[in-house]
Design a protein around this motif. Structure first.
Motif, PDB file in Angstrom:
ATOM      1  N   ASP A 159       0.837  -1.277  -0.164  1.00  0.00           N
ATOM      2  CA  ASP A 159       0.134  -0.148   0.028  1.00  0.00           C
ATOM      3  C   ASP A 159       0.931   1.156  -0.193  1.00  0.00           C
ATOM      4  OD1 ASP A 159      -2.531  -1.344   0.422  1.00  0.00           O
ATOM      5  OD2 ASP A 159      -1.979  -1.878   2.476  1.00  0.00           O
ATOM      6  N   GLY A 160       0.442   2.438  -0.879  1.00  0.00           N
ATOM      7  CA  GLY A 160       1.305   3.517  -0.723  1.00  0.00           C
ATOM      8  C   GLY A 160       0.796   4.251  -2.165  1.00  0.00           C
ATOM      9  N   ASP A 161       1.605   5.318  -2.292  1.00  0.00           N
ATOM     10  CA  ASP A 161       1.349   6.205  -3.329  1.00  0.00           C
ATOM     11  C   ASP A 161       2.523   6.182  -4.439  1.00  0.00           C
ATOM     12  OD1 ASP A 161      -1.054   7.292  -2.091  1.00  0.00           O
ATOM     13  OD2 ASP A 161       0.397   8.437  -0.771  1.00  0.00           O
ATOM     14  N   VAL A 162       3.550   5.776  -4.211  1.00  0.00           N
ATOM     15  CA  VAL A 162       4.749   5.679  -5.139  1.00  0.00           C
ATOM     16  C   VAL A 162       5.755   4.559  -4.872  1.00  0.00           C
ATOM     17  CG1 VAL A 162       4.978   8.331  -5.224  1.00  0.00           C
ATOM     18  CG2 VAL A 162       6.181   6.838  -3.465  1.00  0.00           C
ATOM     19  N   ILE A 214       2.613  14.125  -5.193  1.00  0.00           N
ATOM     20  CA  ILE A 214       3.675  13.477  -4.795  1.00  0.00           C
ATOM     21  C   ILE A 214       4.153  12.280  -6.182  1.00  0.00           C
ATOM     22  CG2 ILE A 214       2.179  11.587  -3.705  1.00  0.00           C
ATOM     23  CD1 ILE A 214       5.973  12.019  -3.295  1.00  0.00           C
ATOM     24  N   LYS A 215       2.719  11.938  -6.621  1.00  0.00           N
ATOM     25  CA  LYS A 215       3.037  10.931  -7.995  1.00  0.00           C
ATOM     26  C   LYS A 215       3.861  11.661  -8.900  1.00  0.00           C
ATOM     27  CE  LYS A 215      -0.778   8.020  -6.866  1.00  0.00           C
ATOM     28  NZ  LYS A 215      -1.922   7.298  -7.353  1.00  0.00           N
ATOM     29  N   ARG A 216       3.544  12.719  -9.374  1.00  0.00           N
ATOM     30  CA  ARG A 216       4.118  13.628 -10.203  1.00  0.00           C
ATOM     31  C   ARG A 216       5.827  13.926  -9.804  1.00  0.00           C
ATOM     32  NH1 ARG A 216       1.288  18.433 -13.000  1.00  0.00           N
ATOM     33  NH2 ARG A 216      -0.178  16.910 -13.505  1.00  0.00           N
ATOM     34  N   ALA A 243      13.322  13.271   5.091  1.00  0.00           N
ATOM     35  CA  ALA A 243      13.470  12.036   4.415  1.00  0.00           C
ATOM     36  C   ALA A 243      12.196  10.922   4.581  1.00  0.00           C
ATOM     37  CB  ALA A 243      14.641  11.325   4.296  1.00  0.00           C
ATOM     38  N   PRO A 244      11.943  10.720   6.070  1.00  0.00           N
ATOM     39  CA  PRO A 244      10.830   9.691   6.237  1.00  0.00           C
ATOM     40  C   PRO A 244       9.542  10.106   5.730  1.00  0.00           C
ATOM     41  CG  PRO A 244      11.647  10.944   8.466  1.00  0.00           C
ATOM     42  CD  PRO A 244      12.685  10.994   7.163  1.00  0.00           C
ATOM     43  N   ILE A 245       9.248  11.391   5.713  1.00  0.00           N
ATOM     44  CA  ILE A 245       7.989  11.805   5.210  1.00  0.00           C
ATOM     45  C   ILE A 245       7.832  11.383   3.667  1.00  0.00           C
ATOM     46  CG2 ILE A 245       6.843  14.020   4.444  1.00  0.00           C
ATOM     47  CD1 ILE A 245       8.235  15.453   6.525  1.00  0.00           C
ATOM     48  N   ALA A 246       8.899  11.288   3.057  1.00  0.00           N
ATOM     49  CA  ALA A 246       8.815  10.769   1.512  1.00  0.00           C
ATOM     50  C   ALA A 246       8.590   9.124   1.507  1.00  0.00           C
ATOM     51  CB  ALA A 246      10.071  11.073   0.790  1.00  0.00           C
ATOM     52  N   HIS A 247       9.504   8.541   2.619  1.00  0.00           N
ATOM     53  CA  HIS A 247       9.430   6.983   2.488  1.00  0.00           C
ATOM     54  C   HIS A 247       8.141   6.498   2.963  1.00  0.00           C
ATOM     55  CE1 HIS A 247      13.456   6.212   1.334  1.00  0.00           C
ATOM     56  NE2 HIS A 247      13.890   7.207   2.154  1.00  0.00           N
ATOM     57  N   ALA A 248       7.178   7.481   3.870  1.00  0.00           N
ATOM     58  CA  ALA A 248       5.942   7.003   4.319  1.00  0.00           C
ATOM     59  C   ALA A 248       5.023   6.639   3.277  1.00  0.00           C
ATOM     60  CB  ALA A 248       5.449   8.036   5.593  1.00  0.00           C
ATOM     61  N   ALA A 249       5.338   7.436   1.975  1.00  0.00           N
ATOM     62  CA  ALA A 249       4.330   7.164   1.006  1.00  0.00           C
ATOM     63  C   ALA A 249       4.599   6.058   0.109  1.00  0.00           C
ATOM     64  CB  ALA A 249       4.368   8.496   0.170  1.00  0.00           C
ATOM     65  N   ALA A 250       5.680   5.034   0.464  1.00  0.00           N
ATOM     66  CA  ALA A 250       6.174   4.232  -0.326  1.00  0.00           C
ATOM     67  C   ALA A 250       5.128   2.998  -0.368  1.00  0.00           C
ATOM     68  CB  ALA A 250       7.345   3.625  -0.013  1.00  0.00           C
ATOM     69  N   GLN A 251       4.961   2.269  -1.431  1.00  0.00           N
ATOM     70  CA  GLN A 251       4.433   1.060  -1.624  1.00  0.00           C
ATOM     71  C   GLN A 251       4.960  -0.158  -1.101  1.00  0.00           C
ATOM     72  OE1 GLN A 251       3.782   1.722  -5.929  1.00  0.00           O
ATOM     73  NE2 GLN A 251       1.734   2.629  -5.592  1.00  0.00           N
ATOM     74  N   ASN A 252       5.033  -0.222   0.120  1.00  0.00           N
ATOM     75  CA  ASN A 252       5.819  -1.205   0.844  1.00  0.00           C
ATOM     76  C   ASN A 252       5.100  -1.347   2.449  1.00  0.00           C
ATOM     77  OD1 ASN A 252       7.817  -2.934   1.986  1.00  0.00           O
ATOM     78  ND2 ASN A 252       9.516  -1.828   0.894  1.00  0.00           N
ATOM     79  N   ASN A 253       4.814  -2.513   2.644  1.00  0.00           N
ATOM     80  CA  ASN A 253       4.034  -2.907   3.927  1.00  0.00           C
ATOM     81  C   ASN A 253       5.341  -3.487   4.699  1.00  0.00           C
ATOM     82  OD1 ASN A 253       1.636  -2.042   2.863  1.00  0.00           O
ATOM     83  ND2 ASN A 253       0.962  -4.156   2.244  1.00  0.00           N
ATOM     84  N   ASP A 254       6.291  -3.464   4.405  1.00  0.00           N
ATOM     85  CA  ASP A 254       7.604  -3.861   5.512  1.00  0.00           C
ATOM     86  C   ASP A 254       8.426  -2.565   5.740  1.00  0.00           C
ATOM     87  OD1 ASP A 254       9.628  -4.986   6.662  1.00  0.00           O
ATOM     88  OD2 ASP A 254       9.711  -6.956   5.493  1.00  0.00           O
ATOM     89  N   SER A 295      16.532   3.983  10.771  1.00  0.00           N
ATOM     90  CA  SER A 295      15.504   3.970  11.721  1.00  0.00           C
ATOM     91  C   SER A 295      14.114   5.004  11.408  1.00  0.00           C
ATOM     92  CB  SER A 295      15.904   4.530  13.043  1.00  0.00           C
ATOM     93  OG  SER A 295      17.260   3.655  13.670  1.00  0.00           O
ATOM     94  N   GLU A 296      14.541   6.159  10.856  1.00  0.00           N
ATOM     95  CA  GLU A 296      13.637   6.972  10.117  1.00  0.00           C
ATOM     96  C   GLU A 296      12.584   6.242   9.375  1.00  0.00           C
ATOM     97  OE1 GLU A 296      15.964  11.277  10.584  1.00  0.00           O
ATOM     98  OE2 GLU A 296      15.832  10.303   8.790  1.00  0.00           O
ATOM     99  N   GLY A 297      13.270   5.548   8.249  1.00  0.00           N
ATOM    100  CA  GLY A 297      12.449   4.846   7.210  1.00  0.00           C
ATOM    101  C   GLY A 297      11.450   3.845   8.043  1.00  0.00           C
ATOM    102  N   VAL A 298      12.180   2.979   8.835  1.00  0.00           N
ATOM    103  CA  VAL A 298      11.275   2.031   9.814  1.00  0.00           C
ATOM    104  C   VAL A 298      10.095   2.782  10.299  1.00  0.00           C
ATOM    105  CG1 VAL A 298      11.131   0.212  11.534  1.00  0.00           C
ATOM    106  CG2 VAL A 298      13.228   0.461  10.026  1.00  0.00           C
ATOM    107  N   LEU A 299      10.215   3.715  11.233  1.00  0.00           N
ATOM    108  CA  LEU A 299       9.276   4.354  11.900  1.00  0.00           C
ATOM    109  C   LEU A 299       8.298   4.881  10.980  1.00  0.00           C
ATOM    110  CD1 LEU A 299      11.432   5.827  14.829  1.00  0.00           C
ATOM    111  CD2 LEU A 299      10.083   3.588  14.805  1.00  0.00           C
ATOM    112  N   ALA A 300       8.695   5.521   9.814  1.00  0.00           N
ATOM    113  CA  ALA A 300       7.718   6.216   8.963  1.00  0.00           C
ATOM    114  C   ALA A 300       6.682   5.536   8.210  1.00  0.00           C
ATOM    115  CB  ALA A 300       8.431   6.975   7.731  1.00  0.00           C
ATOM    116  N   VAL A 301       7.182   4.053   8.128  1.00  0.00           N
ATOM    117  CA  VAL A 301       6.065   3.420   7.440  1.00  0.00           C
ATOM    118  C   VAL A 301       5.112   2.650   8.427  1.00  0.00           C
ATOM    119  CG1 VAL A 301       5.937   1.034   6.193  1.00  0.00           C
ATOM    120  CG2 VAL A 301       7.591   2.572   5.519  1.00  0.00           C
ATOM    121  N   LYS A 302       5.843   2.384   9.626  1.00  0.00           N
ATOM    122  CA  LYS A 302       5.371   1.746  10.799  1.00  0.00           C
ATOM    123  C   LYS A 302       4.002   2.511  11.365  1.00  0.00           C
ATOM    124  CE  LYS A 302       4.481  -1.078  14.559  1.00  0.00           C
ATOM    125  NZ  LYS A 302       4.156  -2.496  14.422  1.00  0.00           N
TER     126      LYS A 302
END
Length: 483
Positions: free
Chosen positions: A59-62, A203-205, A284-295, A112-119
């Motif tokens: 799930d995510g936008d990019v 964000i998609k563009r 950076a975690p603001i961008a990674h939170a939009a990732a189509q990655n559930n892990d 750690s920022e990337g982990v917490l952003a998606v979590k």
């Protein structure tokens, strides 16, 4: 202007004093040790995950790859060209060493920022995945810490307008004007129009542009930078010697060891390091939170590459090109500055110093290349930071602020062009703006670093579970009989 500049300099010295340096480096070192040095051991594995990240698997936008490229679009900017030059000109060659240290421990911070952003990300009223420090502070630390998330978001908006907009615009406008004689306002207008065409698409563009432009411009810059270093190969040993000696407070002007020179190198190196790679800053975690990655851990592994690529690769190329070319003005003696001397205005013209280094090795081409590289780096930074600022503004004021914020961001490009070049003393004004953005970066980092320390046990636990699962999967695969 002198009074304002003096006040900003005083505040900057406080924000980037020993406490902040200790918090940044200490947090990164603590996370690195807590993760068992995983970020340093798993760089190869991370690049493999990045290649897999071109596909959408959650799930995510990019895509995960687009998320990293969006994050890199904001980190690979004027800090890699102008910021590195300013750090070396004022802080001495040793500043480059402290940039490296910030990056090496910053990989654990960015992971750690990337982990917490998606979590801890959320879905807003428009169906977008939104996250970042303000969300993992609120959802991870509890409702009583909501104010800290709000503080981060406020500083995020303000730092974005300075770091991600005004500074980028100013450096491009001035460099293009120096190289081609183009009127400042024409360049500013072109940037505003092109940025508007992308930013208004969301964000998609932004991610679609970033995944095409960022890899191409980074690879080209590194390749040409290596050419400059190779053409000055005889100066490489002396360059590395000066980096390590100045890093620990030894300089000719200081007559031996100088604590002031050590602190100057650390301050400039760490400040420019975080300005460039944003490890610990929380953007950076603001961008990674939009990732189509559930892990969350998998996205964190991809996220940590941003620091490695930005600083260890791109910033190092700029620093070595400058040091091997010997283009730092003689007035920029870090030892004398550390001993109480004033910073000459020529030392703050970062882009011009880098341009001179490339032009010296590649006459007739180097200056044009740096101008275009700076323009592209800064343009993508404006795009990436517009998304960061937008998400911070949304956290504070809700979805209704998104379109007005995008329009205001575009208007700020024109405003920065006018404000920065309407006055007579451009260099002093630029220095004041640089110091202001440095200060805002530090203020933005503090709430994020607190959250990372509080939530670190969760990051360690999730990371261990992730790699334990991978090892068990590998063992099961090895034990499976062949057909």
């Amino acid at each position: 202007m002198n009074v304002i500049s003096g006040y900003v300099d005083m505040v900057n010295g406080f924000v980037w004093g020993p406490p902040m340096l200790l918090l940044l480096l200490g947090t990164g070192l603590y996370l690195t040790i807590g993760l068992g040095f995983m970020p340093l051991r798993k760089i190869g594995f991370a690049f493999g995950e990045l290649l897999k990240g071109r596909k959408s698997e959650g799930d995510g936008d990019v895509t995960p790859f687009q998320a990293l490229m969006t994050a890199l679009s904001s980190t690979i900017g004027t800090g890699n060209i102008a910021g590195v030059a300013v750090a070396i000109a004022i802080g001495g060659p040793g500043a480059l060493f402290w940039m490296w240290m910030t990056a090496l421990v910053g990989m654990a911070t960015k992971f750690s920022e990337g982990v917490l952003a998606v979590k801890f990300r959320e879905v807003d009223a428009d169906g977008r995945r939104v996250g970042g420090p303000m969300y993992y502070i609120k959802n991870g630390m509890g409702k009583k810490w909501v104010w800290l998330g709000g503080l981060f978001a406020f500083f995020g908006v303000m730092a974005g307008l300075g770091t991600g907009n005004a500074i980028q615009t100013a450096e491009v406008v001035r460099t293009v004007g120096d190289t081609y004689g183009v009127d400042y306002y024409i360049t500013g207008g072109v940037i505003a129009v092109l940025a508007g065409m992308v930013i208004l698409g969301g964000i998609k563009r932004i991610a679609s542009v970033a995944e095409k432009v960022v890899p191409a411009m980074a690879i080209t810059y590194i390749a040409l930078g290596l050419v400059v270093v190779v053409m000055n190969i005889e100066a490489v040993p002396a360059a590395f010697a000066s980096i390590f000696s100045h890093a620990f407070g030894f300089g000719a002007a200081a007559g031996g060891f100088s604590g002031a020179l050590l602190m100057l190198a650390m301050q400039r190196g760490v400040a420019r390091g975080i300005f460039s790679n944003e490890a610990g800053q929380g953007s950076a975690p603001i961008a990674h939170a939009a990732a189509q990655n559930n892990d969350p851990v998998d996205q964190g592994i991809i996220a940590m590459l941003g620091t490695f690529i930005d600083t260890i690769m791109v910033c190092s190329i700029t620093g070595l090109a400058i040091l091997t070319s010997g283009v730092i003005p003689t007035e920029c003696d870090a030892g004398l500055i550390a001993l109480g001397g004033n910073v000459p205005e020529v030392c703050d013209t970062g882009a011009r110093i880098t341009t001179a280094a490339f032009a010296d090795a590649l006459p007739g081409f180097g200056d044009h290349f740096v101008t275009w590289a700076l323009a592209l780096f800064a343009f993508t930074t404006i795009l990436g930071w517009s998304y960061y600022g937008e998400r911070c503004a949304e956290y504070l004021l809700g979805e209704k602020v998104i379109i007005p914020f995008r329009l205001a961001w575009i208007g700020m490009i024109l405003g920065a062009t006018f404000l920065l070049y309407a006055g007579d003393n451009v260099t002093q004004l630029m220095n004041t703006v640089w110091l202001t953005t440095d200060t805002l970066t530090g203020l933005m980092a503090a709430p994020n670093l607190i959250a990372l320390l509080v939530l670190s046990p969760l990051v360690f636990k999730m990371t261990k579970a992730y790699f334990d699962k991978l090892e068990k999967g590998a063992e099961t695969s090895d034990e499976t009989p062949s057909a």
